[in-house]
Design a protein around this motif. Structure first.
Motif, PDB file in Angstrom:
ATOM      1  N   ARG A   4       0.822  -1.193   0.000  1.00  0.00           N
ATOM      2  CA  ARG A   4       0.000   0.000   0.000  1.00  0.00           C
ATOM      3  C   ARG A   4       0.858   1.245   0.000  1.00  0.00           C
ATOM      4  O   ARG A   4       1.927   1.277   0.580  1.00  0.00           O
ATOM      5  CB  ARG A   4      -0.924  -0.012   1.247  1.00  0.00           C
ATOM      6  CG  ARG A   4      -2.102   0.893   1.087  1.00  0.00           C
ATOM      7  CD  ARG A   4      -3.044   0.722   2.256  1.00  0.00           C
ATOM      8  NE  ARG A   4      -3.535  -0.652   2.368  1.00  0.00           N
ATOM      9  CZ  ARG A   4      -4.432  -1.194   1.559  1.00  0.00           C
ATOM     10  NH1 ARG A   4      -4.951  -0.507   0.580  1.00  0.00           N
ATOM     11  NH2 ARG A   4      -4.812  -2.424   1.723  1.00  0.00           N
ATOM     12  N   ASP A  49      -5.685 -12.173   9.708  1.00  0.00           N
ATOM     13  CA  ASP A  49      -4.631 -12.578   8.758  1.00  0.00           C
ATOM     14  C   ASP A  49      -4.604 -11.689   7.517  1.00  0.00           C
ATOM     15  O   ASP A  49      -5.614 -11.080   7.158  1.00  0.00           O
ATOM     16  CB  ASP A  49      -4.891 -14.028   8.297  1.00  0.00           C
ATOM     17  CG  ASP A  49      -4.382 -15.040   9.300  1.00  0.00           C
ATOM     18  OD1 ASP A  49      -3.961 -14.643  10.410  1.00  0.00           O
ATOM     19  OD2 ASP A  49      -4.410 -16.244   8.974  1.00  0.00           O
ATOM     20  N   GLY A  51      -5.027 -10.674   3.898  1.00  0.00           N
ATOM     21  CA  GLY A  51      -5.911 -11.091   2.804  1.00  0.00           C
ATOM     22  C   GLY A  51      -7.336 -11.405   3.201  1.00  0.00           C
ATOM     23  O   GLY A  51      -8.169 -11.728   2.344  1.00  0.00           O
ATOM     24  N   VAL A  52      -7.673 -11.299   4.494  1.00  0.00           N
ATOM     25  CA  VAL A  52      -9.053 -11.623   4.908  1.00  0.00           C
ATOM     26  C   VAL A  52     -10.038 -10.517   4.518  1.00  0.00           C
ATOM     27  O   VAL A  52     -11.251 -10.723   4.538  1.00  0.00           O
ATOM     28  CB  VAL A  52      -9.164 -11.907   6.432  1.00  0.00           C
ATOM     29  CG1 VAL A  52      -8.365 -13.136   6.827  1.00  0.00           C
ATOM     30  CG2 VAL A  52      -8.756 -10.694   7.259  1.00  0.00           C
ATOM     31  N   CYS A  56     -10.623  -3.739   2.932  1.00  0.00           N
ATOM     32  CA  CYS A  56     -11.871  -3.629   2.159  1.00  0.00           C
ATOM     33  C   CYS A  56     -13.066  -3.355   3.077  1.00  0.00           C
ATOM     34  O   CYS A  56     -13.950  -2.576   2.720  1.00  0.00           O
ATOM     35  CB  CYS A  56     -12.112  -4.901   1.355  1.00  0.00           C
ATOM     36  SG  CYS A  56     -10.996  -5.029  -0.048  1.00  0.00           S
ATOM     37  N   ASN A  67     -12.276  -2.565  -3.479  1.00  0.00           N
ATOM     38  CA  ASN A  67     -11.175  -2.769  -4.414  1.00  0.00           C
ATOM     39  C   ASN A  67     -10.947  -4.274  -4.561  1.00  0.00           C
ATOM     40  O   ASN A  67     -10.719  -4.961  -3.565  1.00  0.00           O
ATOM     41  CB  ASN A  67      -9.917  -2.079  -3.831  1.00  0.00           C
ATOM     42  CG  ASN A  67      -8.761  -2.115  -4.802  1.00  0.00           C
ATOM     43  OD1 ASN A  67      -8.782  -2.849  -5.794  1.00  0.00           O
ATOM     44  ND2 ASN A  67      -7.737  -1.321  -4.520  1.00  0.00           N
ATOM     45  N   SER A  68     -11.009  -4.773  -5.788  1.00  0.00           N
ATOM     46  CA  SER A  68     -10.911  -6.239  -5.944  1.00  0.00           C
ATOM     47  C   SER A  68      -9.459  -6.731  -5.917  1.00  0.00           C
ATOM     48  O   SER A  68      -9.219  -7.935  -5.891  1.00  0.00           O
ATOM     49  CB  SER A  68     -11.609  -6.681  -7.225  1.00  0.00           C
ATOM     50  OG  SER A  68     -11.008  -6.015  -8.293  1.00  0.00           O
ATOM     51  N   THR A  73      -1.424  -3.984   3.369  1.00  0.00           N
ATOM     52  CA  THR A  73      -1.157  -2.830   4.235  1.00  0.00           C
ATOM     53  C   THR A  73       0.245  -2.974   4.836  1.00  0.00           C
ATOM     54  O   THR A  73       0.659  -4.069   5.203  1.00  0.00           O
ATOM     55  CB  THR A  73      -2.206  -2.774   5.374  1.00  0.00           C
ATOM     56  OG1 THR A  73      -3.494  -2.731   4.768  1.00  0.00           O
ATOM     57  CG2 THR A  73      -2.012  -1.573   6.270  1.00  0.00           C
ATOM     58  N   GLY A  99      -1.832  -7.630   8.187  1.00  0.00           N
ATOM     59  CA  GLY A  99      -1.978  -9.002   8.688  1.00  0.00           C
ATOM     60  C   GLY A  99      -0.676  -9.766   8.633  1.00  0.00           C
ATOM     61  O   GLY A  99      -0.519 -10.791   9.304  1.00  0.00           O
ATOM     62  N   LYS A 155     -16.162 -12.168   3.446  1.00  0.00           N
ATOM     63  CA  LYS A 155     -16.282 -12.792   2.111  1.00  0.00           C
ATOM     64  C   LYS A 155     -17.488 -13.740   2.058  1.00  0.00           C
ATOM     65  O   LYS A 155     -17.447 -14.792   1.414  1.00  0.00           O
ATOM     66  CB  LYS A 155     -14.980 -13.499   1.683  1.00  0.00           C
ATOM     67  CG  LYS A 155     -13.749 -12.594   1.754  1.00  0.00           C
ATOM     68  CD  LYS A 155     -12.569 -13.121   0.985  1.00  0.00           C
ATOM     69  CE  LYS A 155     -11.318 -12.273   1.239  1.00  0.00           C
ATOM     70  NZ  LYS A 155     -10.128 -12.756   0.567  1.00  0.00           N
ATOM     71  N   GLU A 158     -18.840 -15.358  -1.111  1.00  0.00           N
ATOM     72  CA  GLU A 158     -18.155 -16.487  -1.766  1.00  0.00           C
ATOM     73  C   GLU A 158     -18.677 -17.818  -1.227  1.00  0.00           C
ATOM     74  O   GLU A 158     -17.893 -18.668  -0.813  1.00  0.00           O
ATOM     75  CB  GLU A 158     -16.639 -16.389  -1.529  1.00  0.00           C
ATOM     76  CG  GLU A 158     -15.976 -15.164  -2.113  1.00  0.00           C
ATOM     77  CD  GLU A 158     -15.502 -15.384  -3.544  1.00  0.00           C
ATOM     78  OE1 GLU A 158     -16.033 -16.286  -4.220  1.00  0.00           O
ATOM     79  OE2 GLU A 158     -14.600 -14.650  -3.965  1.00  0.00           O
ATOM     80  N   SER A 184     -19.814  -9.150   3.934  1.00  0.00           N
ATOM     81  CA  SER A 184     -19.163  -9.095   2.626  1.00  0.00           C
ATOM     82  C   SER A 184     -18.866  -7.644   2.305  1.00  0.00           C
ATOM     83  O   SER A 184     -19.784  -6.832   2.167  1.00  0.00           O
ATOM     84  CB  SER A 184     -20.048  -9.700   1.532  1.00  0.00           C
ATOM     85  OG  SER A 184     -19.490  -9.381   0.277  1.00  0.00           O
ATOM     86  N   CYS A 186     -17.555  -6.949  -0.394  1.00  0.00           N
ATOM     87  CA  CYS A 186     -17.834  -6.915  -1.827  1.00  0.00           C
ATOM     88  C   CYS A 186     -19.286  -6.504  -2.094  1.00  0.00           C
ATOM     89  O   CYS A 186     -19.547  -5.617  -2.890  1.00  0.00           O
ATOM     90  CB  CYS A 186     -17.526  -8.301  -2.399  1.00  0.00           C
ATOM     91  SG  CYS A 186     -17.897  -8.464  -4.124  1.00  0.00           S
TER      92      CYS A 186
HETATM   93  N1  LIG Z   1     -15.173 -11.925  -2.672  1.00  0.00           N
HETATM   94  C1  LIG Z   1     -14.731 -11.061  -1.751  1.00  0.00           C
HETATM   95  N2  LIG Z   1     -13.461 -10.635  -1.789  1.00  0.00           N
HETATM   96  C2  LIG Z   1     -13.070  -9.758  -0.828  1.00  0.00           C
HETATM   97  C3  LIG Z   1     -13.937  -9.298   0.189  1.00  0.00           C
HETATM   98  N3  LIG Z   1     -13.230  -8.467   0.997  1.00  0.00           N
HETATM   99  C4  LIG Z   1     -11.996  -8.401   0.492  1.00  0.00           C
HETATM  100  N4  LIG Z   1     -11.894  -9.175  -0.593  1.00  0.00           N
HETATM  101  C5  LIG Z   1     -10.705  -9.367  -1.432  1.00  0.00           C
HETATM  102  O1  LIG Z   1      -9.694  -9.986  -0.638  1.00  0.00           O
HETATM  103  C6  LIG Z   1      -8.405  -9.482  -0.992  1.00  0.00           C
HETATM  104  C7  LIG Z   1      -7.691  -8.932   0.242  1.00  0.00           C
HETATM  105  O2  LIG Z   1      -8.378  -7.802   0.741  1.00  0.00           O
HETATM  106  P1  LIG Z   1      -7.667  -6.714   1.675  1.00  0.00           P
HETATM  107  O3  LIG Z   1      -8.740  -5.863   2.235  1.00  0.00           O
HETATM  108  O4  LIG Z   1      -6.580  -6.032   0.952  1.00  0.00           O
HETATM  109  O5  LIG Z   1      -7.041  -7.672   2.800  1.00  0.00           O
HETATM  110  P2  LIG Z   1      -6.319  -7.287   4.174  1.00  0.00           P
HETATM  111  O6  LIG Z   1      -6.874  -8.155   5.225  1.00  0.00           O
HETATM  112  O7  LIG Z   1      -6.399  -5.826   4.412  1.00  0.00           O
HETATM  113  O8  LIG Z   1      -4.838  -7.723   3.863  1.00  0.00           O
HETATM  114  P3  LIG Z   1      -3.440  -7.190   4.515  1.00  0.00           P
HETATM  115  O9  LIG Z   1      -3.381  -5.722   4.302  1.00  0.00           O
HETATM  116  O10 LIG Z   1      -2.368  -7.925   3.748  1.00  0.00           O
HETATM  117  O11 LIG Z   1      -3.448  -7.573   5.961  1.00  0.00           O
HETATM  118  C8  LIG Z   1      -8.648  -8.423  -2.078  1.00  0.00           C
HETATM  119  O12 LIG Z   1      -8.430  -9.017  -3.338  1.00  0.00           O
HETATM  120  C9  LIG Z   1     -10.109  -8.048  -1.901  1.00  0.00           C
HETATM  121  O13 LIG Z   1     -10.727  -7.596  -3.074  1.00  0.00           O
HETATM  122  C10 LIG Z   1     -15.287  -9.775   0.192  1.00  0.00           C
HETATM  123  O14 LIG Z   1     -16.114  -9.449   1.039  1.00  0.00           O
HETATM  124  N5  LIG Z   1     -15.609 -10.670  -0.799  1.00  0.00           N
END
Ligand SMILES: Nc1nc2c(ncn2[C@@H]2O[C@H](COP(=O)(O)OP(=O)(O)OP(=O)(O)O)[C@@H](O)[C@H]2O)c(=O)[nH]1
Length: 245
Positions: A4, A49, A51-52, A56, A67-68, A73, A99, A155, A158, A184, A186
């Motif tokens: 980021r 963790d 990627g959770v 978002c 953001n997909s 971070t 994470g 998520k 999904e 979600s 998303c």
């Molecule tokens: N399908 C789906 N994908 C999601 C959702 N929330 C996040 N994602 C996807 O999951 C991935 C990781 O999302 P981030 O919000 O960057 O994850 P994070 O937990 O902040 O990750 P770190 O910063 O590495 O700790 C991205 O590709 C998002 O688009 C959701 O509710 N549904």
């Protein structure tokens, strides 16, 4: 994996060093120059963790954006939002943490100034769910006793990829005495509900301060600085919700 925006990191690093140089970021100075825009200021933290979907969740809540792509971070970042909760205008400062394991030393420094914590796992990842035990144990170790916590399985859109049944989430939350939400970012499911519920829990946990504030002539109640005050006193002394997506 991309990281980021470095500016955010610099701001966060600067905030960190300033915060730890002065004991606490003094939002009162900044805010006293503004007209009253809220009654209470409090601080929430999002853990889980990599990627959770922590970032978002936060972006959906504060800016209604999603953001997909996964942009990890670095350290910590924060966003602000003002909410109306139970007739009280609450300004929440929400800290988004990295994470990834390598940032844990930095992120743990933020636990003790949080009034509320969201523990997040990904319903498509069993390991992220198992790791909630580790996140919860870190919270027990580093966060204040009074901190309020909720569990979030993100998520939920999904469904076909689901690895963690909703009942398991519920069960774990009950074990820890937390409320549980499947969300979600998303599809914008249960996002407002989760953040607002945690804010309510924090306000309820600080009822004494809230009552004192409501009976006073103070413009606003800065819980983040109450915490700073508590830290100082301590050192002186030593010196279920279902998702419809
Ligand atoms: N399908 C789906 N994908 C999601 C959702 N929330 C996040 N994602 C996807 O999951 C991935 C990781 O999302 P981030 O919000 O960057 O994850 P994070 O937990 O902040 O990750 P770190 O910063 O590495 O700790 C991205 O590709 C998002 O688009 C959701 O509710 N549904």
């Amino acid at each position: 994996m991309p990281t980021r925006n470095a500016t955010n990191f610099l701001i966060s690093s600067y905030a960190t060093s300033l915060e730890y140089a002065t004991g606490i970021l003094d939002f009162r100075v900044f805010l006293s120059t503004m007209a009253k825009q809220y009654d209470v200021l409090l601080r929430l933290l999002v853990l889980g963790d990599s990627g959770v979907g922590k970032t978002c969740l936060l972006c959906r809540f504060t800016d209604n954006e999603f953001n997909s792509s996964h942009i990890s971070t670095i350290g910590v970042d924060f966003k602000m939002k003002t909410l109306q909760v139970d007739g009280i205008k609450v300004r929440v400062q929400i800290w988004d943490t990295a994470g990834q394991e390598r940032y844990q030393t930095i992120t743990k420094q933020y636990y003790r100034r949080a009034q509320g914590i969201i523990l997040v796992y990904d319903i498509t990842s069993s390991s992220s769910f198992q790791h909630i035990l580790k996140w919860a144990s870190d919270v027990d170790e580093f966060a204040p006793d009074k901190v309020q916590r909720i569990l979030v399985g993100n998520k939920a859109d999904e469904e076909q990829m689901r690895k963690v049944p909703k009942e398991q989430g519920n069960k774990l939350a009950k074990t820890y005495g937390m409320e549980f939400f499947e969300t979600s970012a998303c599809t914008n499911c249960n996002i407002n509900e989760s953040f607002i519920r945690l804010t309510q829990l924090v306000l309820q946990a600080h009822k004494k301060e809230m009552d004192a504030f409501q009976g006073s002539t103070n413009k606003y109640l800065d819980m983040t600085s109450l915490w700073g005050e508590q830290d100082k006193q301590d050192s002186d002394a030593n010196s279920q919700k279902s998702c419809t997506c």
